[in-house]
Design a protein around this motif. Structure first.
Motif, mmCIF file in Angstrom:
data_model
loop_
_atom_site.group_PDB
_atom_site.id
_atom_site.type_symbol
_atom_site.label_atom_id
_atom_site.label_comp_id
_atom_site.label_asym_id
_atom_site.label_seq_id
_atom_site.Cartn_x
_atom_site.Cartn_y
_atom_site.Cartn_z
ATOM 1 N N CYS A 2 0.842 -1.185 0.000
ATOM 2 C CA CYS A 2 0.000 0.000 0.000
ATOM 3 C C CYS A 2 0.878 1.235 0.000
ATOM 4 O O CYS A 2 1.695 1.426 0.899
ATOM 5 N N CYS A 29 -3.601 0.114 -3.141
ATOM 6 C CA CYS A 29 -4.133 -0.714 -2.059
ATOM 7 C C CYS A 29 -3.698 -2.164 -2.142
ATOM 8 O O CYS A 29 -3.867 -2.915 -1.185
ATOM 9 N N GLN A 31 -5.053 -4.560 -3.624
ATOM 10 C CA GLN A 31 -6.195 -5.471 -3.740
ATOM 11 C C GLN A 31 -7.264 -4.802 -4.608
ATOM 12 O O GLN A 31 -7.246 -3.584 -4.802
ATOM 13 N N THR A 64 -11.358 2.388 2.219
ATOM 14 C CA THR A 64 -11.423 1.521 1.049
ATOM 15 C C THR A 64 -11.703 0.089 1.497
ATOM 16 O O THR A 64 -11.016 -0.452 2.363
ATOM 17 N N GLN A 70 -9.951 -6.794 4.050
ATOM 18 C CA GLN A 70 -9.361 -5.680 4.786
ATOM 19 C C GLN A 70 -10.082 -4.372 4.469
ATOM 20 O O GLN A 70 -10.704 -4.215 3.403
ATOM 21 N N LYS A 72 -8.850 -0.369 4.480
ATOM 22 C CA LYS A 72 -7.732 0.552 4.672
ATOM 23 C C LYS A 72 -8.279 1.977 4.675
ATOM 24 O O LYS A 72 -9.051 2.346 3.797
ATOM 25 N N TRP A 74 -7.372 6.025 4.724
ATOM 26 C CA TRP A 74 -6.303 6.901 4.280
ATOM 27 C C TRP A 74 -6.617 8.357 4.609
ATOM 28 O O TRP A 74 -7.772 8.768 4.596
ATOM 29 N N LEU A 81 -1.466 6.180 5.239
ATOM 30 C CA LEU A 81 -2.348 5.102 5.667
ATOM 31 C C LEU A 81 -2.562 5.211 7.171
ATOM 32 O O LEU A 81 -1.626 5.061 7.960
ATOM 33 N N PHE A 83 -5.203 3.471 9.061
ATOM 34 C CA PHE A 83 -5.598 2.220 9.707
ATOM 35 C C PHE A 83 -5.691 1.107 8.678
ATOM 36 O O PHE A 83 -6.074 1.333 7.525
ATOM 37 N N SER A 84 -5.379 -0.107 9.108
ATOM 38 C CA SER A 84 -5.710 -1.327 8.385
ATOM 39 C C SER A 84 -6.631 -2.127 9.307
ATOM 40 O O SER A 84 -6.178 -2.636 10.341
ATOM 41 N N LEU A 86 -8.908 -5.193 10.315
ATOM 42 C CA LEU A 86 -9.009 -6.624 10.049
ATOM 43 C C LEU A 86 -10.159 -7.221 10.839
ATOM 44 O O LEU A 86 -10.374 -6.868 11.995
#
Length: 315
Positions: A2, A29, A31, A64, A70, A72, A74, A81, A83-84, A86
């Motif tokens: 990312c 991203c 993905q 996103t 996931q 993400k 932004w 970035l 946060f990610s 999960l």
């Protein structure tokens, strides 16, 4: 996988100056991106720990929803970035930020759940909504943040499924309050109840999209039966229909009066929607519910009928 990249837009210097030095920005991203949601966050203040925004400057945030489950989040201007997130086990199909500007994000997924995230607490997952038996395609939070509506692929009208359309009071009903945060965590299983009338063969095909009108008194839905429907929550039934083919998504014009729909064959169509002049009662309710949860309303020392009105159990 990312990252962010920028490229100056094509055009002369005069054009660049007129656009304030506009650039093309790409958020990589890693993905397939299925869902997007914007939110404007207030500026950080002195003493904030790890502020997402610069001190004194508001920032635009983009969430996103990705193919691997996931999410993400932004900061758009810098491409940072934040946060990610999960938790989902399958594609995240749709995302919705709380319209009141609070850092609450709701996600809808093919894993048949909706999840609620609190981005002010390091992106912690605070709720999991279960009850759908098929993929969840869409979610929409009412303008005053009092209700959450979701659309899923259920094809039969039966108890617990509601033809794929479900709703839940925001922070009330079956939710259990948490004393430490004021947020709400559900029991292990929370049935989602529909406020709409399914006594007839309505929505016996998969729903694809749902959205609240700007004043919060109507819902628009798109289904595989080739109809766009507009529901009046007060009447609990559709008040307008429009034939459409290959419908996938719908969105209200921010000031009401029109609905845009997107289709599989690459078209965006525009429809005239019923306009409503909100009553003074509804305007007062909307103002209160913007900052009061259902649990807080139920705790008020006011008559029961007024509580029912404020929690949309009666209109």
């Amino acid at each position: 996988s990312c990252k962010t990249s920028e490229r100056k837009s094509q055009g002369g210097k005069a054009e660049a100056r007129s656009r304030g030095g506009a650039k093309e920005k790409t958020l990589e991203c890693g993905q397939i991106v299925w869902g997007l949601a914007f939110s404007a966050w207030p500026a950080a203040e002195e003493g904030d720990a790890d502020p997402a925004c610069a001190l004194g400057l508001p920032c635009l945030v983009l969430a996103t929803g990705l193919n691997d489950g996931q999410i993400k989040v932004w900061e758009v201007q810098t491409g940072h970035l934040l946060f990610s997130l999960l938790g989902h086990q399958d594609v995240v199909r749709d995302l919705s930020f709380a319209p009141n500007g609070s850092p609450i994000l709701v996600s809808a997924s093919r894993d048949k759940t909706l999840r609620v995230w609190d981005l002010s607490r390091d992106g912690r997952q605070v709720q999991v909504l279960v009850g759908h038996v098929q993929w969840v395609y869409c979610c929409s939070i009412s303008p005053d943040c009092s209700m959450l509506c979701s659309a899923a692929g259920e094809k039969s009208v039966s108890p617990g499924q509601d033809g794929g359309l479900a709703w839940q009071h925001w922070g009330g009903g079956s939710w259990q309050p948490r004393a430490d945060t004021g947020l709400f965590s559900p029991p292990s299983h929370v049935p989602l109840h529909s406020p709409l009338d399914y006594s007839s063969d309505i929505h016996t095909s998969s729903l694809r999209s749902v959205c609240f009108s700007p004043e919060g008194l109507y819902l628009a839905t798109v289904a595989d039966d080739r109809l766009l429907r507009i529901w009046a929550l007060e009447l609990r039934s559709p008040v307008a229909f429009a034939p459409m083919t290959n419908g996938l998504c719908c969105i209200y014009f921010p000031h009401g009066g029109f609905i845009a729909t997107g289709t599989r064959d690459g078209h965006v169509q525009f429809w005239t929607a019923p306009r409503v002049l909100s009553s003074l009662k509804h305007l007062c309710r909307k103002a209160l519910r913007t900052f009061l949860t259902t649990y807080q309303v139920l705790a008020l020392p006011i008559p029961r009928k007024l509580k029912e009105f404020l929690t949309y159990r009666t209109f």
